[in-house]
Design a protein around this motif. Structure first.
Motif, PDB file in Angstrom:
ATOM      1  N   ILE A 192       0.344  13.518   0.614  1.00 52.98           N
ATOM      2  CA  ILE A 192      -0.738  11.893   1.041  1.00 52.98           C
ATOM      3  C   ILE A 192      -1.559  12.586   0.512  1.00 52.98           C
ATOM      4  CG2 ILE A 192      -1.729  12.354   3.159  1.00 52.98           C
ATOM      5  CD1 ILE A 192       0.046  13.498   4.659  1.00 52.98           C
ATOM      6  N   PHE A 193      -1.840  13.382  -0.130  1.00 57.15           N
ATOM      7  CA  PHE A 193      -2.799  14.135  -0.968  1.00 57.15           C
ATOM      8  C   PHE A 193      -2.646  13.135  -2.483  1.00 57.15           C
ATOM      9  CE2 PHE A 193      -5.525  16.368  -4.022  1.00 57.15           C
ATOM     10  CZ  PHE A 193      -6.732  16.169  -3.486  1.00 57.15           C
ATOM     11  N   GLN A 194      -1.981  12.946  -2.531  1.00 57.37           N
ATOM     12  CA  GLN A 194      -1.438  12.259  -3.754  1.00 57.37           C
ATOM     13  C   GLN A 194      -1.964  11.276  -3.929  1.00 57.37           C
ATOM     14  OE1 GLN A 194       1.725  14.927  -4.911  1.00 57.37           O
ATOM     15  NE2 GLN A 194       1.389  16.302  -6.394  1.00 57.37           N
ATOM     16  N   ARG A 195      -1.162  11.011  -2.817  1.00 57.83           N
ATOM     17  CA  ARG A 195      -1.132   8.956  -2.388  1.00 57.83           C
ATOM     18  C   ARG A 195      -2.358   8.771  -2.960  1.00 57.83           C
ATOM     19  NH1 ARG A 195      -1.539   6.886   2.339  1.00 57.83           N
ATOM     20  NH2 ARG A 195      -0.232   8.303   2.664  1.00 57.83           N
ATOM     21  N   ILE A 196      -3.647   9.181  -1.968  1.00 56.56           N
ATOM     22  CA  ILE A 196      -4.867   8.593  -1.776  1.00 56.56           C
ATOM     23  C   ILE A 196      -5.268   8.627  -3.149  1.00 56.56           C
ATOM     24  CG2 ILE A 196      -6.676   9.086  -0.588  1.00 56.56           C
ATOM     25  CD1 ILE A 196      -4.868   9.690   2.136  1.00 56.56           C
ATOM     26  N   ARG A 197      -5.501   9.873  -4.044  1.00 54.11           N
ATOM     27  CA  ARG A 197      -6.291  10.089  -5.193  1.00 54.11           C
ATOM     28  C   ARG A 197      -5.839   8.979  -5.868  1.00 54.11           C
ATOM     29  NH1 ARG A 197      -9.214  13.412  -6.894  1.00 54.11           N
ATOM     30  NH2 ARG A 197      -8.704  15.097  -6.898  1.00 54.11           N
ATOM     31  N   ARG A 198      -4.067   8.040  -6.031  1.00 60.10           N
ATOM     32  CA  ARG A 198      -4.375   7.037  -7.050  1.00 60.10           C
ATOM     33  C   ARG A 198      -5.085   5.902  -7.002  1.00 60.10           C
ATOM     34  NH1 ARG A 198       1.782   6.552  -5.118  1.00 60.10           N
ATOM     35  NH2 ARG A 198       1.466   8.476  -4.220  1.00 60.10           N
ATOM     36  N   ARG A 199      -5.866   6.181  -5.524  1.00 60.21           N
ATOM     37  CA  ARG A 199      -6.915   4.725  -5.106  1.00 60.21           C
ATOM     38  C   ARG A 199      -8.394   4.775  -5.098  1.00 60.21           C
ATOM     39  NH1 ARG A 199      -6.406   1.045   0.123  1.00 60.21           N
ATOM     40  NH2 ARG A 199      -8.302  -0.785  -0.954  1.00 60.21           N
ATOM     41  N   TYR A 200      -9.063   6.637  -4.567  1.00 60.72           N
ATOM     42  CA  TYR A 200     -10.007   6.731  -4.665  1.00 60.72           C
ATOM     43  C   TYR A 200     -10.069   8.905  -4.825  1.00 60.72           C
ATOM     44  CZ  TYR A 200     -10.158   3.536   0.212  1.00 60.72           C
ATOM     45  OH  TYR A 200     -10.229   3.906   0.381  1.00 60.72           O
ATOM     46  N   GLU A 201     -11.421   9.115  -6.029  1.00 58.27           N
ATOM     47  CA  GLU A 201     -11.686  10.031  -6.784  1.00 58.27           C
ATOM     48  C   GLU A 201     -11.994  11.456  -5.652  1.00 58.27           C
ATOM     49  OE1 GLU A 201     -14.310  11.423  -9.729  1.00 58.27           O
ATOM     50  OE2 GLU A 201     -15.036  10.278  -8.707  1.00 58.27           O
ATOM     51  N   ARG A 202     -12.596  10.512  -4.642  1.00 62.35           N
ATOM     52  CA  ARG A 202     -12.885  11.773  -3.309  1.00 62.35           C
ATOM     53  C   ARG A 202     -11.300  11.665  -2.294  1.00 62.35           C
ATOM     54  NH1 ARG A 202     -16.004  15.949  -4.224  1.00 62.35           N
ATOM     55  NH2 ARG A 202     -17.343  15.840  -4.694  1.00 62.35           N
ATOM     56  N   VAL A 203     -11.071  12.473  -1.886  1.00 63.67           N
ATOM     57  CA  VAL A 203     -10.016  12.270  -0.743  1.00 63.67           C
ATOM     58  C   VAL A 203     -10.242  12.811   0.345  1.00 63.67           C
ATOM     59  CG1 VAL A 203      -7.279  13.344  -0.635  1.00 63.67           C
ATOM     60  CG2 VAL A 203      -8.156  12.588  -3.238  1.00 63.67           C
ATOM     61  N   VAL A 204     -10.971  13.549   0.653  1.00 62.25           N
ATOM     62  CA  VAL A 204     -10.975  14.649   1.658  1.00 62.25           C
ATOM     63  C   VAL A 204     -12.562  14.332   1.839  1.00 62.25           C
ATOM     64  CG1 VAL A 204     -11.028  16.678   2.963  1.00 62.25           C
ATOM     65  CG2 VAL A 204      -9.426  16.639   0.752  1.00 62.25           C
ATOM     66  N   VAL A 205     -13.193  13.389   3.272  1.00 62.73           N
ATOM     67  CA  VAL A 205     -14.524  13.871   2.785  1.00 62.73           C
ATOM     68  C   VAL A 205     -14.591  13.803   4.797  1.00 62.73           C
ATOM     69  CG1 VAL A 205     -14.547  11.405   0.978  1.00 62.73           C
ATOM     70  CG2 VAL A 205     -13.555  11.107   3.601  1.00 62.73           C
ATOM     71  N   ILE A 246     -18.955   8.888  11.299  1.00 69.90           N
ATOM     72  CA  ILE A 246     -19.030   7.886  10.034  1.00 69.90           C
ATOM     73  C   ILE A 246     -18.333   8.974   9.266  1.00 69.90           C
ATOM     74  CG2 ILE A 246     -20.203   6.837   8.579  1.00 69.90           C
ATOM     75  CD1 ILE A 246     -21.456   5.365  11.192  1.00 69.90           C
ATOM     76  N   CYS A 247     -17.405   7.891   8.818  1.00 68.97           N
ATOM     77  CA  CYS A 247     -16.449   8.302   7.115  1.00 68.97           C
ATOM     78  C   CYS A 247     -17.128   7.913   6.149  1.00 68.97           C
ATOM     79  CB  CYS A 247     -15.526   7.386   6.913  1.00 68.97           C
ATOM     80  SG  CYS A 247     -14.434   7.416   5.268  1.00 68.97           S
ATOM     81  N   LEU A 248     -17.350   9.511   5.574  1.00 75.91           N
ATOM     82  CA  LEU A 248     -18.833   8.841   4.770  1.00 75.91           C
ATOM     83  C   LEU A 248     -17.644   8.528   3.092  1.00 75.91           C
ATOM     84  CD1 LEU A 248     -21.081  11.964   4.474  1.00 75.91           C
ATOM     85  CD2 LEU A 248     -21.523   9.857   5.411  1.00 75.91           C
ATOM     86  N   GLY A 249     -16.654   8.832   3.439  1.00 76.85           N
ATOM     87  CA  GLY A 249     -15.794   8.029   1.964  1.00 76.85           C
ATOM     88  C   GLY A 249     -15.838   5.895   1.787  1.00 76.85           C
ATOM     89  N   CYS A 250     -16.122   5.624   3.461  1.00 76.28           N
ATOM     90  CA  CYS A 250     -15.787   4.003   3.465  1.00 76.28           C
ATOM     91  C   CYS A 250     -17.698   3.420   4.059  1.00 76.28           C
ATOM     92  CB  CYS A 250     -14.890   3.379   3.967  1.00 76.28           C
ATOM     93  SG  CYS A 250     -14.275   4.094   5.813  1.00 76.28           S
ATOM     94  N   PHE A 251     -18.240   5.105   5.047  1.00 76.07           N
ATOM     95  CA  PHE A 251     -18.975   4.323   5.195  1.00 76.07           C
ATOM     96  C   PHE A 251     -19.070   3.271   6.972  1.00 76.07           C
ATOM     97  CE2 PHE A 251     -20.600   5.568   1.617  1.00 76.07           C
ATOM     98  CZ  PHE A 251     -21.574   7.101   1.445  1.00 76.07           C
ATOM     99  N   GLN A 252     -18.245   3.951   7.380  1.00 70.63           N
ATOM    100  CA  GLN A 252     -17.502   2.726   8.698  1.00 70.63           C
ATOM    101  C   GLN A 252     -17.522   3.497   9.536  1.00 70.63           C
ATOM    102  OE1 GLN A 252     -17.048  -0.462   8.574  1.00 70.63           O
ATOM    103  NE2 GLN A 252     -17.267  -0.033   6.362  1.00 70.63           N
ATOM    104  N   GLU A 253     -17.954   2.865  10.440  1.00 72.52           N
ATOM    105  CA  GLU A 253     -17.583   3.741  12.295  1.00 72.52           C
ATOM    106  C   GLU A 253     -16.293   4.515  12.751  1.00 72.52           C
ATOM    107  OE1 GLU A 253     -19.918   3.953  16.277  1.00 72.52           O
ATOM    108  OE2 GLU A 253     -20.679   2.384  15.010  1.00 72.52           O
ATOM    109  N   LEU A 254     -15.821   5.438  13.102  1.00 70.40           N
ATOM    110  CA  LEU A 254     -14.707   5.341  13.461  1.00 70.40           C
ATOM    111  C   LEU A 254     -14.926   5.273  14.768  1.00 70.40           C
ATOM    112  CD1 LEU A 254     -14.266   8.873  12.286  1.00 70.40           C
ATOM    113  CD2 LEU A 254     -13.289   6.958  11.113  1.00 70.40           C
TER     114      LEU A 254
END
Length: 115
Positions: A61-74, A80-88
């Motif tokens: 899962i980590f490696q799959r997300i890493r292909r798209r984003y530099e920061r995987v764990v936020v 508020i998700c501080l990766g995309c700044f969307q409210e959960l």
């Protein structure tokens, strides 16, 4: 933060440090500021040891997300998700904290932890 997420966050940090140590421009800038860039082998050894402690499913899962984003764990602050700044959503936030699966953002897919 669960132990699983903590290990993935540590892996993310190690990989970022290794990437920075391998980048010639970054290395030159750091050394110009008086920070010697040594110990790359130790970082790689620590990363390999840590990878051995992470469940294979979590690592995929980590490696799959890493292909798209530099920061995987936020972090999540005030829902508020501080990766995309969307409210959960409130209902999703509670289930993520109690769920056995890795908590991920519905919007960007990054792995989450609460501050």
């Amino acid at each position: 933060m669960s132990d699983r997420v903590l290990k993935l966050a540590a892996l993310q940090d190690l990989e970022l440090m290794i990437r920075e140590a391998e980048d010639p421009a970054s290395k030159e800038n750091e050394e110009a500021l008086g920070f010697p860039m040594q110990g790359l082998e130790k970082l790689e050894k620590d990363r390999d040891r840590l990878v051995g402690q992470i469940p294979k499913k979590d690592l995929r899962i980590f490696q799959r997300i890493r292909r798209r984003y530099e920061r995987v764990v936020v972090p999540v602050v005030s829902r508020i998700c501080l990766g995309c700044f969307q409210e959960l959503p409130t209902s999703r936030t509670r289930s993520l904290e109690e769920d056995a699966a890795l908590p991920t953002c519905e919007s960007c897919g990054r792995i989450l932890y609460w501050l």
